[in-house]
Design an enzyme around this catalytic site. Structure first.
Site, short mmCIF file in Angstrom:
data_model
loop_
_atom_site.label_atom_id
_atom_site.label_comp_id
_atom_site.label_asym_id
_atom_site.label_seq_id
_atom_site.Cartn_x
_atom_site.Cartn_y
_atom_site.Cartn_z
N CYS A 70 0.85 -1.20 0.00
CA CYS A 70 0.00 0.00 0.00
C CYS A 70 0.89 1.25 0.00
O CYS A 70 1.89 1.31 0.72
CB CYS A 70 -0.91 -0.01 1.23
SG CYS A 70 -2.02 1.39 1.29
N CYS A 74 0.82 4.53 6.97
CA CYS A 74 0.21 4.35 8.30
C CYS A 74 1.18 3.55 9.19
O CYS A 74 1.53 2.41 8.87
CB CYS A 74 -1.12 3.62 8.17
SG CYS A 74 -2.18 4.31 6.88
N CYS A 77 0.48 -0.11 10.27
CA CYS A 77 -0.03 -1.11 9.33
C CYS A 77 1.04 -1.99 8.69
O CYS A 77 1.97 -1.49 8.04
CB CYS A 77 -0.86 -0.42 8.24
SG CYS A 77 -1.68 -1.64 7.18
N CYS A 114 -16.70 -8.93 5.62
CA CYS A 114 -16.01 -7.66 5.36
C CYS A 114 -14.77 -7.92 4.52
O CYS A 114 -13.93 -8.74 4.89
CB CYS A 114 -15.55 -7.02 6.66
SG CYS A 114 -16.84 -6.87 7.88
N CYS A 145 -19.61 -5.74 3.74
CA CYS A 145 -18.87 -4.54 4.14
C CYS A 145 -17.58 -4.55 3.34
O CYS A 145 -17.00 -5.62 3.13
CB CYS A 145 -18.55 -4.60 5.64
SG CYS A 145 -17.53 -3.22 6.21
N CYS A 205 -19.17 2.32 8.93
CA CYS A 205 -18.42 1.60 9.97
C CYS A 205 -17.15 2.42 10.17
O CYS A 205 -16.33 2.52 9.26
CB CYS A 205 -18.08 0.19 9.49
SG CYS A 205 -16.95 -0.69 10.59
N ARG A 277 -17.64 -2.47 18.21
CA ARG A 277 -16.99 -3.75 17.91
C ARG A 277 -15.63 -3.89 18.60
O ARG A 277 -14.74 -3.06 18.45
CB ARG A 277 -16.81 -3.94 16.40
CG ARG A 277 -16.18 -5.31 16.08
CD ARG A 277 -16.17 -5.64 14.59
NE ARG A 277 -17.48 -5.52 14.02
CZ ARG A 277 -17.77 -4.74 12.98
NH1 ARG A 277 -16.84 -4.05 12.39
NH2 ARG A 277 -19.00 -4.68 12.53
N1 SAM Z 1 -6.63 0.69 3.19
C1 SAM Z 1 -7.90 0.91 3.73
C2 SAM Z 1 -7.90 1.94 4.84
O1 SAM Z 1 -6.86 2.22 5.42
O2 SAM Z 1 -8.99 2.42 5.14
C3 SAM Z 1 -8.56 -0.36 4.25
C4 SAM Z 1 -7.73 -1.39 4.95
S1 SAM Z 1 -6.95 -0.87 6.48
C5 SAM Z 1 -5.91 -2.24 6.83
C6 SAM Z 1 -8.32 -0.97 7.65
C7 SAM Z 1 -8.05 -0.64 9.09
O3 SAM Z 1 -7.30 -1.68 9.70
C8 SAM Z 1 -7.25 0.61 9.42
O4 SAM Z 1 -8.01 1.78 9.34
C9 SAM Z 1 -6.85 0.34 10.85
O5 SAM Z 1 -7.81 0.85 11.74
C10 SAM Z 1 -6.84 -1.18 10.94
N2 SAM Z 1 -5.49 -1.70 11.20
C11 SAM Z 1 -4.49 -1.82 10.31
N3 SAM Z 1 -3.38 -2.30 10.90
C12 SAM Z 1 -3.68 -2.48 12.21
C13 SAM Z 1 -2.94 -2.94 13.32
N4 SAM Z 1 -1.66 -3.29 13.23
N5 SAM Z 1 -3.57 -3.01 14.52
C14 SAM Z 1 -4.87 -2.64 14.62
N6 SAM Z 1 -5.61 -2.20 13.60
C15 SAM Z 1 -5.02 -2.11 12.40
FE1 SF4 Z 2 -2.77 1.16 3.41
FE2 SF4 Z 2 -2.69 -0.09 5.74
FE3 SF4 Z 2 -2.91 2.54 5.69
FE4 SF4 Z 2 -5.01 0.98 4.87
S1 SF4 Z 2 -4.15 1.13 6.94
S2 SF4 Z 2 -4.19 2.83 3.87
S3 SF4 Z 2 -3.85 -0.72 3.99
S4 SF4 Z 2 -1.15 1.35 4.94
#
Ligand code: SAM
Ligand code: SF4
Ligand code: DTB
Length: 339
Positions: A70, A74, A77, A114, A145, A205, A277
């Protein structure tokens, strides 16, 4: 100060009406967090019982339909291309794989499926393929979702037309702390997509992550942002950070589990009608901690052995926990729970 707050609070959130507010102030939410634990949980459970069956939990299963690489950064992530977590880059998976996973989730008792994609924002051609997935999952009689990143008006309309039930798009933390966690998009970008989703008539959500080194006020401000949206999110995932090796937050100090329970309780009080949740991070939580979260007003979980890329408790363990707590799975026969 506390007594004054409690008196005000009792007036503003009577236990028998809908108590829906969109004007929460920081001092009020700080005072909620500061309540004695038993008082906070009692209030949260009281609000919970006014709006929900206290012994019923909604269960959703997750599937990553496009994993890794990606472009966003973040810090939490594992799927960000900016971190080295050992995750490869996978293309959007095939429709048949999605339907197969959804069928298995349904057999295990999930009522919602989801689908998550590691995108900053999808291309229009991606949306068409996701639409086929939504239609396939709906064909099994499950709620749908998706979480795909930022959307345009046109894409949002297309998802609505396909019959999408929920769109997940988290605010993740307070606006102030957001800039410490993500530099490739702004809080306003997030709010803009949420507005588009809501205006298209798709259920929202939206929640966040705690345990990222944020302050007490950051947690309070995240919940205020959510509760002061023009309409409360229908579903509010509260994730405990999953610390993944290779991400900047891998060695973050862990949050006190009781602070996590308090966060659930305050979310329940601020957003009485939303499904709160208990989301990522459950593999590190004891059964007793999860029971406290349900007492605090959590009434939904992610169910099944995987979240997107990390582990979640196996379905058998969750069914066992539900039986021990006398909880029912929403919209699911007792037969599945007892299997
Ligand atoms: N890329 C899209 C976004 O960021 O909206 C969708 C997928 S992203 C992985 C969805 C959510 O997963 C993020 O907004 C975050 O809240 C959660 N998430 C990702 N990595 C995480 C982690 N290590 N621990 C807890 N929640 C996580
Ligand atoms: Fe990309 Fe992960 Fe950020 Fe979603 S949370 S935008 S998958 S880096
Ligand atoms: C949400 O709030 N949590 C889920 C779902 N929405 C998409 C994702 C959690 C991801 C945890 C890290 C992973 O498994 O990659």
């Amino acid at each position: 100060m506390l007594a004054e707050f409690q008196a005000n609070f009792a007036e503003k959130t009577p236990s028998s009406n809908d108590g829906i507010r969109h004007d929460w102030r920081l001092d009020e939410v700080r005072a909620l967090f500061a309540l004695p634990f038993n008082d906070l949980l009692f209030r949260a459970q009281t609000v919970h019982r006014d709006h929900f069956d206290a012994n019923e939990v909604q269960v959703s299963s997750l599937l990553s339909i496009k994993t890794g690489a990606c472009s966003e950064d973040c810090a939490y992530c594992p799927q960000s291309a900016h971190h080295s977590t050992g995750l490869g880059s996978e293309a959007l998976i095939a429709l048949e794989e999605v339907v197969k996973a959804a069928r298995k989730a349904k057999e295990q008792g999930a009522s919602r499926f989801c689908m998550g994609a590691a995108w900053r924002s999808p291309k229009d051609s991606d949306i068409e393929r996701v639409v086929a997935m939504i239609e396939g999952v709906r064909g099994l009689g499950m709620e749908t979702c998706v979480t795909l990143g930022m959307l345009t008006d046109q894409q949002t309309a297309r998802l609505k037309q396909a019959g999408l039930d929920y769109y997940n798009h988290n605010l993740d933390t307070s606006e102030e702390y957001y800039a410490e966690i993500i530099s490739t998009r702004t809080y306003q970008d997030r709010l803009d997509t949420l507005k588009r989703v809501r205006e298209a008539g798709i259920n929202v959500c939206c929640g966040g992550i705690v345990g990222m080194g944020e302050s007490d006020d950051d947690r309070a401000k995240l919940l205020i942002e959510l509760a002061n949206l023009p309409q409360h999110p229908d579903s509010v995932p509260i994730n405990m950070l999953v610390q993944v090796e290779g991400t900047p937050l891998a060695n973050q100090e862990k949050l006190d589990p009781l602070v996590f329970v308090r966060t659930i309780a305050v979310a329940r009080i601020l957003m009485p009608k939303s499904r709160v949740r208990l989301s990522a991070g459950r593999t590190d939580m004891s059964d007793e901690m999860q029971a406290l979260c349900f007492l605090a007003g959590a009434n939904s979980i992610f169910y099944g052995e995987k979240l997107l890329t990390t582990d979640n408790p196996v379905a058998d363990n969750d069914r066992h926990l539900f039986r021990r707590l006398g909880l029912r799975m929403a919209g699911v026969s007792a037969e599945i729970l007892n299997s």
